[in-house]
Design an enzyme around this catalytic site. Structure first.
Site, short mmCIF file in Angstrom:
data_model
loop_
_atom_site.label_atom_id
_atom_site.label_comp_id
_atom_site.label_asym_id
_atom_site.label_seq_id
_atom_site.Cartn_x
_atom_site.Cartn_y
_atom_site.Cartn_z
N LYS A 11 -4.24 5.69 3.87
CA LYS A 11 -5.64 5.37 4.21
C LYS A 11 -6.22 6.39 5.20
O LYS A 11 -5.49 7.16 5.84
CB LYS A 11 -5.70 3.95 4.78
CG LYS A 11 -5.35 2.85 3.75
CD LYS A 11 -5.56 1.46 4.35
CE LYS A 11 -5.31 0.37 3.33
NZ LYS A 11 -5.56 -0.99 3.90
N TYR A 51 -11.56 -2.55 -4.54
CA TYR A 51 -11.25 -3.75 -3.74
C TYR A 51 -12.07 -4.96 -4.17
O TYR A 51 -12.26 -5.87 -3.38
CB TYR A 51 -11.46 -3.46 -2.25
CG TYR A 51 -10.29 -2.76 -1.57
CD1 TYR A 51 -9.05 -3.39 -1.42
CD2 TYR A 51 -10.41 -1.49 -1.04
CE1 TYR A 51 -7.98 -2.78 -0.79
CE2 TYR A 51 -9.35 -0.85 -0.40
CZ TYR A 51 -8.14 -1.52 -0.27
OH TYR A 51 -7.08 -0.91 0.37
N ASN A 114 -4.90 0.06 8.74
CA ASN A 114 -3.46 -0.18 8.75
C ASN A 114 -2.68 0.82 7.87
O ASN A 114 -1.61 0.51 7.36
CB ASN A 114 -3.16 -1.64 8.37
CG ASN A 114 -3.71 -2.02 7.01
OD1 ASN A 114 -4.26 -1.19 6.30
ND2 ASN A 114 -3.54 -3.27 6.64
N HIS A 117 -2.06 1.24 1.70
CA HIS A 117 -2.26 0.18 0.70
C HIS A 117 -1.06 0.18 -0.23
O HIS A 117 -0.50 1.25 -0.52
CB HIS A 117 -3.53 0.45 -0.14
CG HIS A 117 -3.60 -0.42 -1.36
ND1 HIS A 117 -4.15 -1.68 -1.34
CD2 HIS A 117 -3.15 -0.23 -2.63
CE1 HIS A 117 -4.04 -2.22 -2.55
NE2 HIS A 117 -3.44 -1.36 -3.35
N GLU A 128 -4.10 -0.95 -10.91
CA GLU A 128 -4.48 -0.04 -9.82
C GLU A 128 -4.09 1.40 -10.14
O GLU A 128 -4.81 2.34 -9.78
CB GLU A 128 -3.84 -0.50 -8.51
CG GLU A 128 -4.45 -1.79 -7.99
CD GLU A 128 -3.85 -2.27 -6.68
OE1 GLU A 128 -4.33 -3.28 -6.16
OE2 GLU A 128 -2.89 -1.64 -6.16
O1 CDP Z 1 -3.16 -4.46 2.24
P1 CDP Z 1 -2.53 -5.84 2.10
O2 CDP Z 1 -2.19 -6.17 0.67
O3 CDP Z 1 -1.38 -6.04 3.04
O4 CDP Z 1 -3.64 -6.90 2.60
P2 CDP Z 1 -4.84 -7.62 1.81
O5 CDP Z 1 -4.86 -9.04 2.25
O6 CDP Z 1 -4.75 -7.36 0.34
O7 CDP Z 1 -6.14 -6.93 2.41
C1 CDP Z 1 -6.55 -5.65 1.96
C2 CDP Z 1 -6.95 -4.84 3.17
O8 CDP Z 1 -8.10 -5.43 3.79
C3 CDP Z 1 -5.91 -4.79 4.32
O9 CDP Z 1 -4.87 -3.84 4.11
C4 CDP Z 1 -6.79 -4.40 5.49
O10 CDP Z 1 -7.11 -3.00 5.49
C5 CDP Z 1 -8.08 -5.19 5.19
N1 CDP Z 1 -8.09 -6.49 5.90
C6 CDP Z 1 -8.88 -6.62 7.05
O11 CDP Z 1 -9.55 -5.67 7.46
N2 CDP Z 1 -8.90 -7.83 7.74
C7 CDP Z 1 -8.20 -8.88 7.29
N3 CDP Z 1 -8.23 -10.03 7.97
C8 CDP Z 1 -7.40 -8.76 6.14
C9 CDP Z 1 -7.38 -7.55 5.45
MG MG Z 2 -3.43 -6.44 -0.96
#
Ligand code: CDP
Ligand code: MG
Length: 140
Positions: A11, A51, A114, A117, A128
């Site tokens: 990212k 997304y 973070n 992805h 994806e």
């Molecule tokens: O990336 P991952 O699959 O671990 O998490 P997700 O629940 O699929 O969320 C996608 C992305 O959204 C995360 O990696 C974060 O960059 C962002 N996110 C956020 O900004 N705040 C949250 N409470 C949850 C996710």
């Molecule tokens: Mg995810």
């Protein structure tokens, strides 16, 4: 055990800090093979499309703004149980909850920024990967 492909994205917070090599070293040390990789600067519209599963989430707009704010590196990782192995080496979404030694524990700045992805299941991995790569770009 099954041989899988999964989509990984380094990212903008990580490309800005020149962490592509450090993250790739962790992916390879986990046993994953990078069979495709390219650096892109995507538009907000493309980030919104990628997304769209999160469209109703409060963080959606900020996430799409962030993902289009600087270059990303999109990758296809291959290996036995690659989807789960990659999720393990990534660590939890919130770096405060990520296991020591994981990419997010070491490099993530916040729950939003973070660093990586990773696809969350075999079927989403297939979708994806097709979003970013054509068959001819996967060099196993
Ligand atoms: O990336 P991952 O699959 O671990 O998490 P997700 O629940 O699929 O969320 C996608 C992305 O959204 C995360 O990696 C974060 O960059 C962002 N996110 C956020 O900004 N705040 C949250 N409470 C949850 C996710
Ligand atoms: Mg995810």
């Amino acid at each position: 055990m099954s041989y899988q492909h999964t989509l990984s994205i380094i990212k903008p917070d990580a490309t800005r800090r020149n962490l592509t090599g450090a993250i790739n070293a962790k992916l390879e040390a986990a046993g994953l093979t990078i069979i495709a990789q390219k650096r892109l600067h995507i538009s907000k519209i493309h980030a919104q499309k990628f997304y769209q599963v999160h469209m109703s989430q409060p963080f959606y707009d900020e996430l799409c703004e962030f993902m289009s704010s600087a270059p990303i590196v999109v990758q296809v990782l291959a290996g036995e149980n690659a989807v789960a192995v990659n999720r393990d080496v990534m660590g939890a979404t919130n770096p405060a909850d990520a296991q020591p030694g994981t990419i997010r524990a070491e490099f993530a700045l916040s729950i939003g920024e973070n660093s990586v992805h990773g696809s969350d299941a075999d079927d989403t991995a297939i979708q994806e990967i097709a979003f970013f790569f054509s068959e001819i770009e996967l060099v196993g």
